[in-house]
Design a protein around this motif. Structure first.
Motif, PDB file in Angstrom:
ATOM      1  N   HIS A  91      40.183  31.964  40.927  1.00 38.71           N
ATOM      2  CA  HIS A  91      39.435  31.168  39.966  1.00 38.71           C
ATOM      3  C   HIS A  91      38.381  32.036  39.287  1.00 38.71           C
ATOM      4  CE1 HIS A  91      41.318  27.459  41.276  1.00 38.71           C
ATOM      5  NE2 HIS A  91      40.997  27.728  42.543  1.00 38.71           N
ATOM      6  N   GLN A  92      37.733  31.473  38.294  1.00 37.29           N
ATOM      7  CA  GLN A  92      36.718  32.234  37.561  1.00 37.29           C
ATOM      8  C   GLN A  92      35.550  32.651  38.444  1.00 37.29           C
ATOM      9  OE1 GLN A  92      35.577  29.928  34.140  1.00 37.29           O
ATOM     10  NE2 GLN A  92      37.490  30.326  33.028  1.00 37.29           N
ATOM     11  N   ASP A  93      35.291  31.884  39.492  1.00 41.18           N
ATOM     12  CA  ASP A  93      34.187  32.249  40.384  1.00 41.18           C
ATOM     13  C   ASP A  93      34.610  33.255  41.454  1.00 41.18           C
ATOM     14  OD1 ASP A  93      35.817  30.677  41.907  1.00 41.18           O
ATOM     15  OD2 ASP A  93      34.275  29.221  42.486  1.00 41.18           O
ATOM     16  N   GLY A  94      35.884  33.697  41.408  1.00 37.20           N
ATOM     17  CA  GLY A  94      36.365  34.704  42.340  1.00 37.20           C
ATOM     18  C   GLY A  94      37.037  34.160  43.580  1.00 37.20           C
ATOM     19  N   THR A  95      36.985  32.839  43.799  1.00 43.68           N
ATOM     20  CA  THR A  95      37.649  32.264  44.965  1.00 43.68           C
ATOM     21  C   THR A  95      39.164  32.194  44.742  1.00 43.68           C
ATOM     22  OG1 THR A  95      37.328  30.030  44.076  1.00 43.68           O
ATOM     23  CG2 THR A  95      35.631  30.906  45.574  1.00 43.68           C
ATOM     24  N   ASN A 109      42.920  31.042  44.217  1.00 41.96           N
ATOM     25  CA  ASN A 109      43.596  29.873  43.673  1.00 41.96           C
ATOM     26  C   ASN A 109      44.777  29.558  44.596  1.00 41.96           C
ATOM     27  OD1 ASN A 109      45.103  27.996  42.242  1.00 41.96           O
ATOM     28  ND2 ASN A 109      44.713  28.946  40.259  1.00 41.96           N
TER      29      ASN A 109
END
Length: 539
Positions: free
Chosen positions: A428-432, A434
């Motif tokens: 995801h955009q926050d680095g977590t 997907n």
């Protein structure tokens, strides 16, 4: 009860033969006589080589691999390692070429592939090593090769050897004619057994009695297809013994019982939904068959058909029980190696060898040899036991574990390596991570490539740290595991037992669909269930 059912044997043959004749008249063709026989499997002993002498080729192959590994593991090699950030992306081409060969060779060049697949595998492996030597040097390449063969390939192939030989000595026979209830019960039992004795072992033990029980059925294709779905794939998700991807995760540090603790809800939902779907479908086909038989038979045979329509008794005869003990011993050995870590080891030519791993590998080898020594030849003949499937897996996996070396090194470099853009898509955009993307991308690639190396690739993309993947990233590891195991069922080439079951069904004169016909079945039956798995467990 056995003596009481014998007088009906001729009656069964008469009714089945008449029904088969009517089907031929309906289609305008004359059915092949063996197609209508209950005993439609190849004769015992046909193409069988179950004794110790037939083990020569697989054992020689393993010894040659081990000799090459030890020979290349020089002290100098141990001093250097591969640097994934410095490996160009095109060095992954041998890996892609090998997997495409495995996927397309049996389809477009079936005869050539069957004869020359070992040469094709050796070519891609040699090319991968040659390119690594060219860009990275001889000593780092030798180190990586030795570690891959000893730490991952040999344990995997020895586990398969032990389970394959022991399962091949267990004969399940005397199963009465099939009904939707007995078919569903067999599929459920096989699904549970797959995590204990492996998808290969469970498939080998149960496919023959299932084919025999359904020999008189007009509709058999769906039975084999759901067998591949459940027994050859989905059932193996609860333990490292079940499917090679999970065993590779175990070798990378994932706890033995982690799949059972984390994945049982996913497996229970998926297998339960498919078993209900199968029961409804098989019930529909069974009723259609009864209607067709009654409409096409004279009054005497119609009465006989009504007698045979009574619910049959589920009778199973099991031979080769000592092999069940050997399978239990294999499970015990693998479990012991996972929990018993005395910290004893030694270095040989720069390779660190731990005592629990050496004892595990020797124990698995001994189990296979003991099974071959104590199992009556008649048992293996009854199972139509051959070494060809194991030999093919051994050769192809050896090449896979060579060709995957540069790919895994590049993945280990994470954002600094050539796969950085791909890794970015799985987050995801926050680095977590997907997790939905991991599930579907791992799964779809597993269905067309081999699910074991695909699992390893995405295991590396998720960081490759087993402790983290079992902890805060447990959902990501679950997505990777589910994708690799579940979606291996989408095609014949997604998992090794798929093609083995397909081949046995074809030999039993079941008119199995081709590659794309099977995909039509799997997409209709499996994809909606996988969508529900995504919505229920991975959001």
């Amino acid at each position: 009860m056995r003596a009481q059912t014998r007088p009906f044997s001729r009656l069964r043959e008469k009714v089945a033969g008449e029904a088969c004749r009517m089907r031929g008249l309906e289609s305008g063709t004359t059915p092949h006589p063996p197609r209508c026989s209950r005993h439609l499997l190849p004769q015992a002993g046909e193409g069988i080589a179950p004794n110790l002498k037939s083990l020569k080729a697989p054992v020689v192959g393993l010894l040659v691999t081990l000799a090459l590994t030890v020979g290349l593991a020089t002290p100098a090699a141990a001093a250097e390692e591969l640097h994934g950030a410095q490996i160009p992306l095109w060095e992954g081409l041998p890996f892609a070429g090998l997997l495409l060969s495995i996927a397309l060779g049996p389809i477009f060049a079936k005869k050539l592939w069957h004869v020359h697949y070992g040469k094709a595998a050796a070519f891609w492996a040699a090319l991968a090593l040659g390119l690594l030597v060219y860009t990275q040097g001889l000593t780092p390449t030798a180190t990586a090769f030795a570690e891959s063969m000893i730490d991952e390939y040999l344990p995997c192939i020895l586990m398969l050897f032990a389970l394959y030989t022991a399962a091949g000595g267990i004969v399940v026979s005397e199963l009465d004619r099939a009904t939707p209830l007995t078919n569903t019960a067999l599929l459920a039992a096989g699904t549970l057994a797959a995590s204990l004795i492996g998808t290969t072992g469970a498939s080998m033990i149960l496919i023959r009695p299932l084919l025999q029980a359904n020999a008189q059925r007009r509709h058999q294709v769906h039975v084999v297809i759901f067998f591949i779905f459940l027994v050859s794939n989905i059932g193996g998700v609860l333990s490292p013994l079940g499917d090679p991807p999970l065993f590779f995760g175990f070798l990378r540090g994932v706890d033995f019982f982690w799949p059972l603790q984390e994945l049982w809800p996913h497996m229970l939902f998926t297998s339960g939904a498919l078993l209900v779907l199968f029961f409804l479908l098989d019930t529909y086909f069974a009723r259609q068959e009864k209607k067709a038989a009654k409409a096409g038979l004279d009054e005497e045979n119609a009465t006989a058909e009504e007698e045979l329509a009574k619910e049959p008794e589920l009778r199973l005869t099991i031979r080769g029980l000592p092999n069940l003990v050997l399978i239990g011993a294999a499970v015990t050995i693998i479990l012991t190696s996972a929990v018993w870590r005395p910290g004893i080891g030694f270095k040989y030519h720069g390779l660190h060898l731990e005592v629990q791993n050496l004892l595990r590998d020797l124990g698995l080898l001994a189990i296979g040899l003991i099974s071959l020594a104590i199992t009556p030849k008649a048992n293996r003949k009854a199972n139509h036991f051959v070494w060809d499937p194991f030999t093919e897996v051994a050769k192809l996996f050896a090449a896979i574990f060579v060709c995957i070396i540069p790919v895994m090194a590049m993945l280990a470099a994470n954002s600094k390596g050539p796969f950085a853009p791909v890794i970015a898509l799985l987050a995801h955009q926050d680095g977590t991570p997907n997790d939905i993307a991991y599930f579907w991308v791992t799964g779809l690639l597993s269905s067309f490539l081999d699910n074991a190396p695909t699992y390893l690739v995405f295991f590396g993309m998720a960081g490759g740290d087993a402790v983290a993947l079992m902890g805060p990233l447990a959902k990501t590891l679950a997505a990777i595991s589910l994708g690799a195991v579940f979606m291996g069922a989408l095609t014949y080439i997604g998992n090794a037992p798929n093609f083995m079951v397909y081949a046995m069904a074809r030999r039993a004169r079941v008119e199995m669909p081709g590659f794309f016909g099977y995909m039509a079945w799997s997409c209709i039956m499996l994809v909606p269930v996988f969508v529900l798995v995504t919505l229920l467990f991975l959001r």
